[in-house]
Design a protein around this motif. Structure first.
Motif, PDB file in Angstrom:
ATOM      1  N   UNK A 289      46.283  53.545  45.550  1.00 22.23           N
ATOM      2  CA  UNK A 289      45.624  54.807  45.232  1.00 22.23           C
ATOM      3  C   UNK A 289      44.156  54.860  45.625  1.00 22.23           C
ATOM      4  N   UNK A 290      43.634  53.806  46.169  1.00 25.35           N
ATOM      5  CA  UNK A 290      42.230  53.818  46.563  1.00 25.35           C
ATOM      6  C   UNK A 290      41.273  53.590  45.408  1.00 25.35           C
ATOM      7  N   UNK A 291      41.787  53.103  44.306  1.00 23.53           N
ATOM      8  CA  UNK A 291      40.910  52.831  43.170  1.00 23.53           C
ATOM      9  C   UNK A 291      39.906  51.742  43.521  1.00 23.53           C
ATOM     10  N   UNK A 292      38.668  51.991  43.173  1.00 21.45           N
ATOM     11  CA  UNK A 292      37.638  50.973  43.390  1.00 21.45           C
ATOM     12  C   UNK A 292      37.690  49.992  42.220  1.00 21.45           C
ATOM     13  N   UNK A 293      38.405  48.942  42.420  1.00 23.91           N
ATOM     14  CA  UNK A 293      38.641  47.968  41.346  1.00 23.91           C
ATOM     15  C   UNK A 293      37.969  46.655  41.702  1.00 23.91           C
ATOM     16  N   UNK A 294      37.236  46.131  40.752  1.00 24.23           N
ATOM     17  CA  UNK A 294      36.612  44.823  40.952  1.00 24.23           C
ATOM     18  C   UNK A 294      36.914  43.930  39.760  1.00 24.23           C
ATOM     19  N   UNK A 295      37.031  42.678  40.049  1.00 28.28           N
ATOM     20  CA  UNK A 295      37.386  41.768  38.973  1.00 28.28           C
ATOM     21  C   UNK A 295      36.863  40.381  39.290  1.00 28.28           C
ATOM     22  N   UNK A 296      36.141  39.850  38.366  1.00 29.52           N
ATOM     23  CA  UNK A 296      35.635  38.492  38.538  1.00 29.52           C
ATOM     24  C   UNK A 296      36.330  37.584  37.552  1.00 29.52           C
ATOM     25  N   UNK A 297      36.702  36.436  38.030  1.00 31.26           N
ATOM     26  CA  UNK A 297      37.244  35.455  37.088  1.00 31.26           C
ATOM     27  C   UNK A 297      36.076  34.679  36.492  1.00 31.26           C
ATOM     28  N   UNK A 298      35.927  34.845  35.216  1.00 36.04           N
ATOM     29  CA  UNK A 298      34.848  34.137  34.519  1.00 36.04           C
ATOM     30  C   UNK A 298      35.329  32.770  34.046  1.00 36.04           C
ATOM     31  N   UNK A 299      34.405  31.867  33.963  1.00 39.94           N
ATOM     32  CA  UNK A 299      34.689  30.625  33.234  1.00 39.94           C
ATOM     33  C   UNK A 299      34.424  30.882  31.747  1.00 39.94           C
ATOM     34  N   UNK A 300      34.523  29.868  30.936  1.00 32.77           N
ATOM     35  CA  UNK A 300      34.109  30.013  29.542  1.00 32.77           C
ATOM     36  C   UNK A 300      32.629  30.344  29.520  1.00 32.77           C
ATOM     37  N   UNK A 301      32.249  31.286  28.700  1.00 33.51           N
ATOM     38  CA  UNK A 301      30.874  31.771  28.701  1.00 33.51           C
ATOM     39  C   UNK A 301      30.130  31.265  27.470  1.00 33.51           C
ATOM     40  N   UNK A 302      28.937  30.819  27.728  1.00 32.37           N
ATOM     41  CA  UNK A 302      28.103  30.319  26.633  1.00 32.37           C
ATOM     42  C   UNK A 302      26.930  31.262  26.450  1.00 32.37           C
ATOM     43  N   UNK A 303      26.743  31.721  25.249  1.00 34.51           N
ATOM     44  CA  UNK A 303      25.625  32.629  25.004  1.00 34.51           C
ATOM     45  C   UNK A 303      25.014  32.323  23.657  1.00 34.51           C
TER      46      UNK A 303
END
Ligand code: NAI
Ligand code: AKB
Length: 413
Positions: A289-303
């Motif tokens: 459908x032409x959707x502008x889709x982005x996806x990042x694979x994150x690691x475990x996040x520390x905050x």
């Protein structure tokens, strides 16, 4: 990082509690090639990369020194950079010069539940002069507030709306727009998008791995049915969509050390299954459908200033808090467990005074044992010059400084 591709990023610090992350990035949909007038224009080949071109890039860890670890803010930068970098050409493109009008015309009364099989979606619904109007779902979790802060600096406070089903704390409520949004309520979502002229959707709502295993029906609903709502809303309204994936999208049959961007993905958690599903559905909607889709694979996040929401990697955050508060940490994974998040040797050194007690939780341990130990981020480096900004000592120092400062402030008040 090219839009439309799937990319993995990692701030990797490997070691006994180390993590790497993947970021999956999808390329931008073809600027204004989707509709002009009421007839969908076929996707233009030059604007698209073939499936083979889709790149999956892990941000890998290696040995300390080459590796890095980022705070959640730093981790957001590739997302922001990508969104920003790809926004301009799309905003500036004017293939037919009637984009906004056409979009409105084409989709009046349109329901994604009735998508014709050959439907195309417009990719951009905001004008050249506008800032994006951003909606963050699940914004009160570990990552959303920090991301909102960064985006608001760039696009203005009122252009970034946090949403969640939880009640926001005062600090969040008074720092910018907040709205109730349950991603399982499709009509409510649509109303929010329409009334607020949303153009970018950052979909953070999810049940993470540990809480997901504890409530599979809910995880399935939120992570899969919720995602379907989000995809349809984004496609229907020409939104740019970002959905994070995770190291949890891999499983015991994936290579663990290193885990390449493209490899077998057979996770054994509902969380992982839902994230693989999200990766594939996003790519499918993009190509279909032409959707502008982005996806990042994150690691475990520390905050430091937000709490993790019930994942297998939560321990890597909790250890800092316990170090400051009690000097004692009870770990729910085995001591030799390695996950793509951070290189823990220095972390352990920084927390050397802790008396870590290992009380293994079999559920989390089984999950952790099935996840990658190491991510290869060389593709991310090649693709857009990805480089971590926080190495392990800097991360540990930053975390401890931050938490110490907080503890002092609390004591003083
Ligand atoms: N924090 C991490 O280590 C990682 C996070 N991710 C992904 O990043 C995204 C954000 O993660 P976190 O902020 O850590 O998650 P979190 O678990 O801290 O927050 C998720 C939020 O979703 C909300 N939510 C739950 N059901 C909802 C519903 N029906 N409608 C709307 N909101 C709902 C919750 O109230 C919560 O505030 C998630 O998709 C997660 O899978 C990926 C890899 C690592
Ligand atoms: C790595 C993740 O996706 C999350 N933090 C979890 O442990 O479930």
């Amino acid at each position: 990082m090219t839009a439309g591709s799937t990319v993995s990023v990692v701030s990797n610090i490997s070691g006994s509690a180390a993590c790497r992350g993947n970021v999956l990035c999808v390329r931008p949909s073809p600027p204004s090639s989707m509709t002009c007038g009421t007839t969908p224009t076929p996707l233009k080949a030059p604007d698209w990369q073939s499936l083979e071109d889709v790149s999956y890039i892990n941000h890998a860890d290696a040995s300390f020194g080459q590796d890095y670890m980022r705070t959640s803010e730093a981790l957001m930068m590739p997302v922001l950079r990508t969104l920003t970098r790809t926004a301009k050409p799309i905003l500036q493109s004017s293939v037919c010069g009637c984009q906004a009008l056409v979009t409105q015309t084409r989709f009046i009364g349109f329901s994604p539940r009735q998508v014709p099989s050959d439907a195309s979606f417009h990719s951009v619904s905001f004008s050249e002069t506008d800032h994006p109007r951003v909606l963050i779902t699940g914004g009160l979790g570990q990552l959303g507030v920090g991301l909102a802060k960064l985006l608001r600096k760039q696009y203005g406070k009122n252009n970034v709306i946090l949403s969640d089903i939880r009640k926001p704390p005062d600090t969040v409520f008074y720092s910018g727009p907040f709205i109730y949004s349950d991603i399982l309520d499709y009509k409510n979502l649509r109303e929010i998008v329409v009334n607020n002229r949303i153009s970018w959707l950052i979909h953070y709502s999810a049940l993470l791995s540990a809480v997901g295993e504890a409530n599979v029906p809910l995880a399935r609903a939120v992570n899969i049915t919720g995602l379907h709502n989000i995809l349809d809303i984004a496609a229907e309204h020409g939104l740019r969509l970002f959905v994070p994936s995770t190291i949890g999208a891999f499983g015991p049959s994936s290579p663990r050390n290193p885990t390449p961007d493209l490899c077998i993905q057979r996770p054994r958690t509902i969380y992982g299954v839902s994230k693989v599903h999200a990766e594939l559905m996003g790519e499918y909607y993009h190509y279909r459908y032409g959707l502008d889709f982005r996806c990042l694979r994150y690691p475990g996040i520390i905050s430091a200033d937000s709490q993790p929401g019930g994942g297998t990697t939560d321990y890597a955050v909790q250890i800092f808090h316990d170090a400051i508060k009690t000097g004692r940490f009870e770990c729910n994974l085995k001591p030799d467990t390695r996950l793509p998040m951070m290189y823990i040797e220095d972390c352990l050194r920084a927390t050397v005074e802790l008396e870590v007690v290992y009380k293994t939780d079999p559920v989390r341990q089984a999950i952790a044992d099935s996840w990658p130990m190491n991510f290869d981020d060389s593709n991310a480096s090649k693709d857009w010059g990805w480089k971590h900004e926080y190495d392990l000592p800097e991360l540990v120092t930053t975390m401890l400084n931050h938490l110490n400062a907080e503890a002092v402030a609390v004591q003083a008040s």
